[in-house]
Write a protein that holds these residues in place. Structure first.
Motif, PDB file in Angstrom:
ATOM      1  N   GLY A 151      13.402  12.794  -2.246  1.00 16.45           N
ATOM      2  CA  GLY A 151      12.435  12.751  -3.322  1.00 16.45           C
ATOM      3  C   GLY A 151      12.998  13.391  -4.584  1.00 16.45           C
ATOM      4  O   GLY A 151      14.222  13.521  -4.744  1.00 16.45           O
ATOM      5  N   ALA A 200       7.593  12.472  -5.240  1.00 16.82           N
ATOM      6  CA  ALA A 200       8.313  11.272  -4.823  1.00 16.82           C
ATOM      7  C   ALA A 200       9.147  10.783  -5.996  1.00 16.82           C
ATOM      8  O   ALA A 200       8.825  11.046  -7.162  1.00 16.82           O
ATOM      9  CB  ALA A 200       7.336  10.186  -4.394  1.00 16.82           C
ATOM     10  N   ILE A 210       6.418  11.362   2.023  1.00 19.16           N
ATOM     11  CA  ILE A 210       7.408  10.308   1.792  1.00 19.16           C
ATOM     12  C   ILE A 210       7.829   9.684   3.120  1.00 19.16           C
ATOM     13  O   ILE A 210       7.917   8.461   3.253  1.00 19.16           O
ATOM     14  CB  ILE A 210       8.634  10.869   1.044  1.00 19.16           C
ATOM     15  N   SER A 249       8.532   3.342   2.847  1.00 13.07           N
ATOM     16  CA  SER A 249       9.788   4.087   2.787  1.00 13.07           C
ATOM     17  C   SER A 249      10.819   3.340   3.629  1.00 13.07           C
ATOM     18  O   SER A 249      10.482   2.724   4.643  1.00 13.07           O
ATOM     19  CB  SER A 249       9.601   5.510   3.316  1.00 13.07           C
ATOM     20  N   GLN A 253      13.844   2.790  -3.706  1.00 13.22           N
ATOM     21  CA  GLN A 253      12.686   2.780  -4.603  1.00 13.22           C
ATOM     22  C   GLN A 253      12.341   1.373  -5.079  1.00 13.22           C
ATOM     23  O   GLN A 253      11.246   1.134  -5.581  1.00 13.22           O
ATOM     24  CB  GLN A 253      12.940   3.699  -5.801  1.00 13.22           C
ATOM     25  N   HIS A 305       5.224   7.312   4.414  1.00 11.96           N
ATOM     26  CA  HIS A 305       4.845   6.149   3.594  1.00 11.96           C
ATOM     27  C   HIS A 305       5.300   4.854   4.272  1.00 11.96           C
ATOM     28  O   HIS A 305       6.461   4.720   4.674  1.00 11.96           O
ATOM     29  CB  HIS A 305       5.478   6.265   2.205  1.00 11.96           C
ATOM     30  N   LYS A 317       6.837   6.256  -1.938  1.00 13.21           N
ATOM     31  CA  LYS A 317       7.843   5.888  -0.955  1.00 13.21           C
ATOM     32  C   LYS A 317       9.185   6.529  -1.301  1.00 13.21           C
ATOM     33  O   LYS A 317       9.362   7.107  -2.378  1.00 13.21           O
ATOM     34  CB  LYS A 317       7.994   4.371  -0.886  1.00 13.21           C
ATOM     35  N   GLY A 318      10.134   6.421  -0.383  1.00  8.78           N
ATOM     36  CA  GLY A 318      11.454   6.974  -0.627  1.00  8.78           C
ATOM     37  C   GLY A 318      12.431   6.571   0.461  1.00  8.78           C
ATOM     38  O   GLY A 318      12.112   5.786   1.360  1.00  8.78           O
TER      39      GLY A 318
END
Length: 447
Positions: free
Chosen positions: A161, A310, A391, A397, A221, A394, A323-324
């Protein structure tokens, strides 16, 4: 983050052969030794790659808890083992080879699975009555298997992140971390203060030579991205995410002073793993990094308030903010181990026992790798740390895709990034097509 395991002993006679046949029929693997079958004390070898004192102690404590719960199993642990050493030992086999191995490189998963040196753990899950889909988050299951072969499991996870200097944000009149890449570029520029032909403070180090700013960490991303198509061929020239990612990164490099100036400033940075890290020292106001950086920055005595968030997303993907990139340490069971059941008990304990996973995560400041552990009230409650937990949870991700080249394709993407950011690539799309061909050629050589 690797490990060491001991397994050995040979069964003789009709009763021993029968025990082996019975176990093999149940697990679909090579079976266990007489000690496993008769309830005697079994010694297994666990090799891992951790070398830091805090990490090594955390491994020791978890293994001690396992041995207390399994008095018939003794675990001999060897740390600081590289992936090459693990692979060589697994291929060689024999009584001195490890029974359980752990690697901090997800890039090795494809090589481990494709070569058959690690056992498929799916039969062990079925025999134990465990539903892996309800135990381990999907994002983590994806990066620990290859073509359906679950030859590794996650042993804690890393989520990437944004770290930011709250004091620098306040001084620049910035009230919150950026959520889109266009906002990010503006914030990074606003946080950058020039000093002669260099920098007094840089908003963000965008180059691929910078700490953790790899193409894979950026690309998540824009994702989920597709590294390979259904035929197993590189898809980097087909998925527009890669074109967009490389384009944005190059524009950010130019916007923040250009490659040469940034590289000159980067040469003044301290070690990534030491107290002199540029984020700790205030040389950069924002940093792309994993969850462990929080504890490291605080231990280094950073003289500013640290914020976490994030990483931004493209302007047309704001609904996916949060997300990540996720990856982490993996653990597996030697396919040639003669004490697979005992080895499986260790793997099962370290990867699915909630107390074991939470205590290990708290000790080395990583994200827990089971659903129950992520929801445990015993987990570190620090809101700055829990950013990375969100993250990891998510649904969009992502991570890299396992391939038998041991992650070489990721290095190829990195090399292409080096050339592109310097301005040595005249045609980005043509460059991506050529890079995809190189990736396909390299992978073909491993089959």
């Amino acid at each position: 983050m690797p490990g060491k395991h001991p397994f050995g002993q040979v069964l003789t006679g009709i009763a021993a052969i029968a025990a082996l046949v019975l176990t093999s029929a149940c697990t679909g693997q090579s079976g266990t030794t007489a000690q496993d079958a008769r309830g005697g004390r079994t010694t297994i070898e666990f090799w891992h790659g951790w070398s830091g004192p805090q990490e090594v102690e955390a491994v020791r404590e978890n293994v001690a808890r396992f041995e207390k719960a399994h008095p018939d199993i003794k675990v001999r642990v060897t740390g600081n083992m590289s992936d090459d050493k693990l692979n060589q030992a697994l291929r060689a086999g024999g009584d001195k080879a490890p029974d359980v191995v752990s690697s901090s490189s997800t890039g090795s998963v494809g090589r481990f699975c494709a070569s058959g040196v690690l056992a498929d753990l799916n039969p062990f899950f079925r025999k134990a009555g465990l539903d892996k889909e309800k135990t381990i988050p999907q994002s983590m299951l994806r990066y620990t298997q290859y073509q359906g072969n679950q030859c590794t499991l996650p042993l804690l996870s890393d989520a990437y992140g944004l770290y930011y200097n709250k004091d620098a944000f306040e001084a620049a009149g910035i009230s919150e971390p950026p959520k889109t890449w266009s906002q990010f570029a503006e914030v990074a520029e606003k946080l950058t203060r020039m000093k002669g032909d260099g920098y007094e403070q840089l908003g963000f180090m965008p180059t691929f030579h910078g700490y953790e700013t790899t193409p894979m960490h950026y690309a998540a991303q824009w994702g989920p991205v597709k590294y390979f198509d259904g035929a197993g061929k590189s898809a980097i020239a087909q998925d527009p995410a890669f074109t967009q990612m490389y384009t944005f990164q190059k524009q950010l490099v130019d916007r923040l002073g250009g490659f040469q100036r940034l590289e000159k400033y980067r040469s003044s940075f301290g070690d990534e793993w030491g107290a002199e890290h540029p984020f700790h020292q205030g040389q950069v106001a924002m940093q792309l990094d994993g969850e462990w950086r929080l504890a490291a920055a605080r231990a280094a005595g950073a003289k500013f308030e640290i914020g976490t968030a994030a990483l931004p997303v493209p302007d047309d993907q704001t609904a996916d903010y949060g997300k990540g990139y996720v990856s982490g340490t993996v653990i597996g069971l030697s396919a040639s181990s003669r004490q697979q059941q005992a080895a499986w008990e260790l793997v099962r304990y370290l990867t699915t026992d909630t107390e074991a996973v939470v205590s290990f995560a708290n000790a080395i400041h990583n994200v827990p790798s089971t659903i129950e552990a992520q929801n445990s009230p015993s987990l570190d409650p620090d809101p700055a740390f829990r950013t990375f937990l969100d993250i990891a949870r998510h649904p969009k991700s992502g991570s890299v895709e396992a391939q038998p080249d041991g992650g070489q394709y990721q290095l190829t993407l990195q090399d292409f990034g080096y050339a592109h950011e310097k301005g040595d690539v005249a045609d980005l799309q043509a460059g991506l097509r050529k890079t995809a061909e190189q990736i396909d050629t390299d992978i073909a050589k491993t089959k």
